[in-house]
Write an enzyme that holds these catalytic residues in place. Structure first.
Site, PDB file in Angstrom:
ATOM      1  N   GLU A 322       0.822  -1.214   0.000  1.00 48.58           N
ATOM      2  CA  GLU A 322       0.000   0.000   0.000  1.00 48.58           C
ATOM      3  C   GLU A 322       0.857   1.266   0.000  1.00 48.58           C
ATOM      4  O   GLU A 322       0.612   2.206   0.757  1.00 48.58           O
ATOM      5  CB  GLU A 322      -0.949   0.009   1.206  1.00 48.58           C
ATOM      6  CG  GLU A 322      -1.918  -1.148   1.181  1.00 48.58           C
ATOM      7  CD  GLU A 322      -2.985  -1.103   2.274  1.00 48.58           C
ATOM      8  OE1 GLU A 322      -4.112  -1.484   1.986  1.00 48.58           O
ATOM      9  OE2 GLU A 322      -2.671  -0.678   3.398  1.00 48.58           O
ATOM     10  N   ASP A 396      -8.180  -9.340   4.241  1.00 54.58           N
ATOM     11  CA  ASP A 396      -8.051  -8.166   5.094  1.00 54.58           C
ATOM     12  C   ASP A 396      -9.158  -8.065   6.138  1.00 54.58           C
ATOM     13  O   ASP A 396     -10.033  -7.198   6.014  1.00 54.58           O
ATOM     14  CB  ASP A 396      -8.043  -6.914   4.209  1.00 54.58           C
ATOM     15  CG  ASP A 396      -7.595  -5.679   4.961  1.00 54.58           C
ATOM     16  OD1 ASP A 396      -7.135  -5.835   6.094  1.00 54.58           O
ATOM     17  OD2 ASP A 396      -7.701  -4.575   4.408  1.00 54.58           O
ATOM     18  N   GLU A 424     -12.924  -2.353  11.664  1.00 51.41           N
ATOM     19  CA  GLU A 424     -12.890  -1.670  10.367  1.00 51.41           C
ATOM     20  C   GLU A 424     -13.964  -2.204   9.426  1.00 51.41           C
ATOM     21  O   GLU A 424     -14.592  -1.439   8.697  1.00 51.41           O
ATOM     22  CB  GLU A 424     -11.494  -1.859   9.743  1.00 51.41           C
ATOM     23  CG  GLU A 424     -11.370  -1.283   8.342  1.00 51.41           C
ATOM     24  CD  GLU A 424      -9.968  -1.463   7.739  1.00 51.41           C
ATOM     25  OE1 GLU A 424      -9.081  -2.022   8.416  1.00 51.41           O
ATOM     26  OE2 GLU A 424      -9.778  -1.034   6.590  1.00 51.41           O
TER      27      GLU A 424
HETATM   28  O1  GCW Z   1      -7.014  -3.121   6.439  1.00 47.07           O
HETATM   29  C1  GCW Z   1      -6.205  -2.292   5.684  1.00 47.07           C
HETATM   30  C2  GCW Z   1      -6.586  -0.935   6.118  1.00 47.07           C
HETATM   31  C3  GCW Z   1      -5.450   0.043   6.125  1.00 47.07           C
HETATM   32  C4  GCW Z   1      -4.285  -0.580   6.880  1.00 47.07           C
HETATM   33  C5  GCW Z   1      -3.853  -1.829   6.137  1.00 47.07           C
HETATM   34  C6  GCW Z   1      -2.741  -2.570   6.844  1.00 47.07           C
HETATM   35  C7  GCW Z   1      -2.688   0.449   8.309  1.00 47.07           C
HETATM   36  O2  GCW Z   1      -7.652  -0.472   5.348  1.00 47.07           O
HETATM   37  O3  GCW Z   1      -5.904   1.199   6.758  1.00 47.07           O
HETATM   38  O4  GCW Z   1      -3.212   0.301   7.038  1.00 47.07           O
HETATM   39  O5  GCW Z   1      -4.928  -2.721   6.034  1.00 47.07           O
HETATM   40  O6  GCW Z   1      -3.046  -3.525   7.537  1.00 47.07           O
HETATM   41  O7  GCW Z   1      -1.599  -2.201   6.705  1.00 47.07           O
END
Ligand code: GCW
Length: 732
Positions: A322, A396, A424
């Site tokens: 990311e 995720d 989240e």
């Molecule tokens: O779940 C996703 C999130 C991001 C997060 C990323 C991660 C900290 O949307 O906000 O960043 O994973 O785990 O690195």
């Protein structure tokens, strides 16, 4: 480890007024004790009449059962706590805080073990099976004894004893030995230096970097108490999307202040680091792990940190994911990057937690495959003070995912578990979703890599492959909200994470029972419906958001609410349409050999199951298969009908929770009850929103009606598609 004595007050701002009575024989004055207990109970009750949740599970309610109370009173009337350290002060303080409010009388601290009824002391010789953190509690009719090898373990034993009282256990005939199954039990805060919390729904970060190191909030101490009470022994206060400034001298002084405060509670501080720090704050022109200057920079930095914080835990790293920098920027592997840091930390006993949550912009493979593809081939290449930290599922933190296939695929590398405690993808802090069941489901999953019984829990605790280093981490759900987590019931998720990291063999249900007894009510008739509600709660969320193995249907960016229609993001695998693949033919993503072949990452046992829709559990069906709308489910109903029924069942589940909660009015503290009532009202609205938006969206492709008798959606699909929430909290 025991640190320097506290210079600040360890008085919690939850302390209650208490009696000064010192009774020698409680039996003799039973009637007086009972009367005083009643008077105090009324006082205490008055002070907690609007419990706002700040005390968490440590609210130490008055024990209403007179027999239990009298026994506990006799057992704790005279207390001897050995030692003269910051941690022994913490133990004494916790007892001073807890016993008067639970029992109605102040304990007497004595200076000789033989004058005490409750003795808390380290053994004269090392009790090897207890290690550094285990404890032994022996309870007799009129005495209690907690022994351990270290002061911190005595603190754990003290909290275990207090928990036993809070949950109404018989302590008169007790012989318990406990030792944690996982070595490092951690919270990862995704908190930024400006106090914004990524994916945080409970207000600002509790870490006030601006005022540190001088201004030491009382909240830090209460945070440490709560963590120690559930065995959390490591925290990462800053976001994995790290800011390089955290390693500058002025921030390290702030980190030192936190570490000094947390040390007496057995909590070590670790830091998330930015891989490009040598360039960003070190003045170097590269951060290439093969560059000797870069290596030296990290070694010097480690030395600087350990001079300030001798028990510093180590680094947590998000690299090449990311947009974060990493060794891949220089054509180096994750192992090379991790090992460079590991070498810098090694002389001081530090470790590297290297995250496996990666998905590279240029990788043509489906996202759920990437962590395995990148990391499994590196097995055996990591230094011995590196652990690879793996999210529980392959994508995720979705409401439900299968376990990540990396568990079991890297036998030569200790793998750390990363759970997400913050919600989240499970409704932020307004949805009641008890995650104990999520954690349990994943930990109990059997990878079958070494035959039956090769559970994820055994991979994580190191026992499957004989690793000493073991880690379980949870992405924290804590913020400045008065109740810490934004929802009283979200406290239970913090609690469950700690309890399961300590002992993954505890059941989610037993943990819920404990938490309810400690937080909400001592009355079994009140506890039972609440625990039932908690145990079903996550499945309601799965049903109204992503039933039958659907995933990643949420709106863009903030992830608040449904967005199954989203198809406009630059990377294909950021779009919900990529994951559900609904079309007139059917729904679901084919991860068998005819599709992305994700099933091949699992052991032969699971390949045989996941490759066949008839064998795949309903809960994961659309995770692995694209199936026609009229596909006959095991129940004989069509897939479409089952999908719709699940969405509706999710909403009904929330309605049931509301009814249960309403019936408990008057039996739960009014402050707590009111908060949860308001949150449940939001949850119901949002559950309906999820249901209606998703059912309407999928209906376009299924071209089948919502069965008669079910309430029809309130709005059109276009209405749901137009909703926008630019200020939804917690955005990245
Ligand atoms: O779940 C996703 C999130 C991001 C997060 C990323 C991660 C900290 O949307 O906000 O960043 O994973 O785990 O690195």
């Amino acid at each position: 480890m025991v640190g320097p004595r506290n210079k600040w007050q360890i008085v919690a701002d939850q302390s209650e007024s208490s009696s000064m009575l010192k009774a020698r024989s409680f039996r003799k004055y039973q009637w007086l004790v009972a009367l005083l207990g009643f008077v105090l109970h009324s006082q205490v009750f008055a002070t907690v009449s609007q419990d706002d949740g700040y005390r968490l599970w440590l609210n130490y309610r008055f024990i209403t059962n007179p027999t239990l109370r009298l026994t506990y009173l006799e057992q704790t009337s005279h207390i001897y706590v050995a030692g003269n350290s910051a941690t022994s002060d913490v133990i004494r303080h916790e007892l001073q805080l807890a016993l008067p409010t639970m029992l109605g009388l102040n304990p007497v601290f004595v200076s000789q073990a033989n004058a005490a009824t409750l003795v808390i002391e380290t053994g004269t010789s090392v009790i090897s099976e207890l290690g550094d953190e285990g404890f032994h509690i022996v309870g007799k009719a009129k005495s209690l004894r907690v022994t351990a090898n270290t002061q911190v373990a005595l603190l754990y034993g003290t909290f275990a004893l207090l928990r036993s009282m809070q949950t109404g256990q018989d302590l008169a005939n007790l012989d318990v030995r406990e030792q944690p199954k996982v070595q490092r039990r951690m919270l990862n805060h995704w908190d930024d230096l400006d106090r914004h919390t990524e994916r945080g729904y409970a207000g600002q970060s509790i870490f006030d970097w601006h005022k540190l190191p001088v201004y030491k909030e009382q909240r830090y101490i209460n945070y440490a108490r709560a963590n120690a009470s559930i065995g959390i022994n490591g925290i990462v206060p800053n976001n994995v999307n790290a800011n390089a400034l955290i390693l500058t001298p002025s921030y390290l002084l702030k980190v030192q202040a936190l570490a000094d405060m947390f040390r007496p509670y057995g909590i070590k501080v670790y830091l998330s680091i930015k891989f490009s720090s040598p360039q960003q704050i070190g003045g170097l022109t590269t951060s290439d792990p093969a560059d000797p200057q870069v290596q030296q920079w990290w070694q010097d930095k480690a030395k600087e940190i350990y001079q300030l914080i001798p028990d510093f835990g180590g680094f947590l790293v998000k690299a090449n994911s990311e947009g974060q920098p990493g060794p891949g920027d220089y054509g180096r592997s994750h192992a090379m990057g991790a090992n460079m840091l590991a070498k810098a930390l090694k002389p001081f006993g530090g470790i590297v937690l290297w995250r496996a949550f990666v998905y590279a912009p240029d990788d043509e493979h489906e996202r759920s495959l990437q962590a395995y593809n990148e990391f499994a081939p590196l097995d055996g290449q990591f230094a011995d003070n590196v652990t690879v930290q793996v999210k529980n599922g392959p994508i995720d933190f979705q409401p439900r995912e299968p376990f990540s296939p990396l568990f079991g695929a890297m036998p030569n590398t200790p793998l750390a578990m990363e759970f997400q405690v913050t919600q989240e993808y499970l409704g932020f802090s307004t949805h009641l979703a008890y995650l104990g069941t999520v954690f349990e489901e994943v930990l109990d999953a059997d990878t079958w890599v070494k035959g039956q019984g090769s559970t994820v829990a055994k991979v994580v605790d190191g026992s499957l492959e004989g690793h000493d280093l073991s880690v379980m981490a949870g992405v924290a759900n804590i913020g400045m909200d008065r109740n810490w987590t934004g929802h009283i019931f979200a406290q239970a998720n913090w609690y469950a994470l700690g309890r399961l990291a300590w002992d993954h063999q505890l059941s989610a249900k037993d943990i819920a029972n404990e938490w309810v007894a400690m937080t909400l009510s001592q009355t079994p008739q009140v506890q039972q419906p609440i625990v039932t509600m908690m145990m079903a709660s996550r499945e309601h969320v799965v049903n109204y958001m992503t039933p039958l193995g659907l995933h990643h249907l949420m709106a863009t960016g903030h992830h608040y609410g449904p967005g199954p229609w989203v198809d406009n993001l630059s990377r294909a695998d950021w779009n919900p349409v990529y994951y559900h693949r609904a079309d007139t033919q059917g729904i679901g993503i084919d991860r068998t050999a005819t599709g992305t072949n994700g099933v091949a990452q699992y052991s032969a046992h699971w390949q045989a199951i996941f490759a066949d829709p008839a064998k795949t559990p309903d809960e994961l069906l659309l995770w692995f298969h694209h199936l026609p709308w009229n596909y006959p489910m095991r129940s004989g109903k069509t897939l479409w009908l089952t999908l719709v029924e699940r969405y509706y069942a999710g909403v009904e589940g929330v309605e049931q929770m509301q009814q249960t909660w309403q019936r408990l009015a008057g039996q739960i503290n009014a402050g707590q009850h009111h908060q949860v009532t308001m949150a449940l009202a939001i949850q119901l609205q949002e559950a309906k929103w999820w249901r209606d938006a998703c059912v309407l969206y999928f209906q376009q492709f299924a071209k089948q009606p919502i069965p008669e008798g079910l309430p029809q959606p309130e709005h059109s699909l276009e209405y749901y598609q137009r909703l926008a929430f630019p200020y939804a909290p917690g955005q990245g």
